[in-house]
Design a protein around this motif. Structure first.
Motif, PDB file in Angstrom:
ATOM      1  N   LEU A 159      66.389 -39.456 152.550  1.00 22.72           N
ATOM      2  CA  LEU A 159      65.298 -39.459 151.587  1.00 22.72           C
ATOM      3  C   LEU A 159      64.002 -39.814 152.306  1.00 22.72           C
ATOM      4  O   LEU A 159      64.013 -40.616 153.240  1.00 22.72           O
ATOM      5  N   GLU A 210      54.816 -39.162 138.140  1.00 19.39           N
ATOM      6  CA  GLU A 210      54.852 -38.213 139.254  1.00 19.39           C
ATOM      7  C   GLU A 210      56.287 -37.870 139.648  1.00 19.39           C
ATOM      8  O   GLU A 210      56.532 -37.320 140.721  1.00 19.39           O
ATOM      9  N   ASN A 211      57.264 -38.235 138.795  1.00 19.51           N
ATOM     10  CA  ASN A 211      58.691 -37.998 139.038  1.00 19.51           C
ATOM     11  C   ASN A 211      59.164 -38.715 140.304  1.00 19.51           C
ATOM     12  O   ASN A 211      59.937 -38.193 141.081  1.00 19.51           O
ATOM     13  N   LYS A 212      58.640 -39.930 140.491  1.00 13.86           N
ATOM     14  CA  LYS A 212      59.056 -40.771 141.605  1.00 13.86           C
ATOM     15  C   LYS A 212      59.549 -42.095 141.043  1.00 13.86           C
ATOM     16  O   LYS A 212      59.351 -42.390 139.866  1.00 13.86           O
ATOM     17  N   PRO A 222      61.532 -40.301 145.962  1.00 15.24           N
ATOM     18  CA  PRO A 222      61.580 -39.088 145.137  1.00 15.24           C
ATOM     19  C   PRO A 222      62.622 -39.239 144.021  1.00 15.24           C
ATOM     20  O   PRO A 222      63.795 -39.492 144.300  1.00 15.24           O
ATOM     21  N   HIS A 255      64.205 -37.228 141.612  1.00 16.75           N
ATOM     22  CA  HIS A 255      65.381 -36.372 141.441  1.00 16.75           C
ATOM     23  C   HIS A 255      66.373 -36.568 142.582  1.00 16.75           C
ATOM     24  O   HIS A 255      67.574 -36.696 142.363  1.00 16.75           O
ATOM     25  N   ASP A 256      65.870 -36.607 143.818  1.00 16.82           N
ATOM     26  CA  ASP A 256      66.748 -36.774 144.980  1.00 16.82           C
ATOM     27  C   ASP A 256      67.478 -38.115 144.927  1.00 16.82           C
ATOM     28  O   ASP A 256      68.668 -38.198 145.243  1.00 16.82           O
TER      29      ASP A 256
END
Length: 196
Positions: free
Chosen positions: A6, A25-27, A45, A47-48
């Motif tokens: 990551l 910010e999807n973080k 991140p 999603h990851d």
């Protein structure tokens, strides 16, 4: 054990407002600590990280400011309703270092006939293992076990290099006898005859 790479960024903003901006910010905000070093506040991140955390005790290889750090998740906070990640605490580890983690206990096989119930006294087994070789799960056979039977921590076969981090006589699984239901019809008939 899988190692997930990551890219992490250090962050200087703290508090609820900053955390909300990061999540928009999807973080995911997080903290990396361990080995006596000062905690490092991170942004990861979303999603990851969510996909990586589907593997129990996943080993994270963090690309952080040009350096690679190894970490394992120590505490994960999720939104109680929507389930999205709110914050993660990561523990810094080194190759060859032993860490104490909990690994999920999976059962195989069927109990002896009779409607007995299998109780998981411990859903996860505390073990000590090398940080880069943490088993994902431990499997236990319950084939043919009858009421009153129990499986202790010392009865579970662990992979090489993994040791128990709990009392070896701790009960992990036990078989409970099926409860016999009281016949409801008899009580109703008794009331009717009393009224007559």
């Amino acid at each position: 054990m899988s190692e997930v790479k990551l890219t992490a960024e250090t962050r200087n903003e703290f508090g609820k407002g900053a955390a909300r901006r990061i999540r928009r910010e999807n973080k995911v905000p997080g903290v990396l600590y361990g080995h006596g070093s000062d905690p490092v506040h991170l942004t990861l991140p979303g999603h990851d990280l969510m996909m990586a955390l589907k593997t129990p005790n996943v080993l994270l290889s963090l690309d952080l400011d040009g350096k690679t750090e190894l970490a394992i998740p120590k505490a994960v906070q999720r939104d109680p309703l929507k389930g999205f990640l709110e914050h993660v605490d990561l523990l810094l580890v080194k190759r060859g270092e032993k860490v104490t983690v909990e690994i999920p206990v999976h059962t195989e096989g069927d109990l002896a006939p009779g409607g007995n119930l299998l109780e998981h006294v411990l859903n996860a087994l505390p073990v000590e293992a090398e940080a880069t070789h943490i088993p994902e799960t431990v499997s236990v056979s319950v084939e043919g076990l009858e009421a009153g039977a129990s499986i202790l921590a010392k009865d579970i076969t662990l992979p090489n290099g993994v040791t128990l981090a709990v009392d070896e006589d701790a009960v992990v699984l036990q078989v409970l006898a099926a409860q016999a239901e009281e016949p409801a019809a008899e009580g109703a008939e008794g009331e009717e005859s009393a009224e007559a």
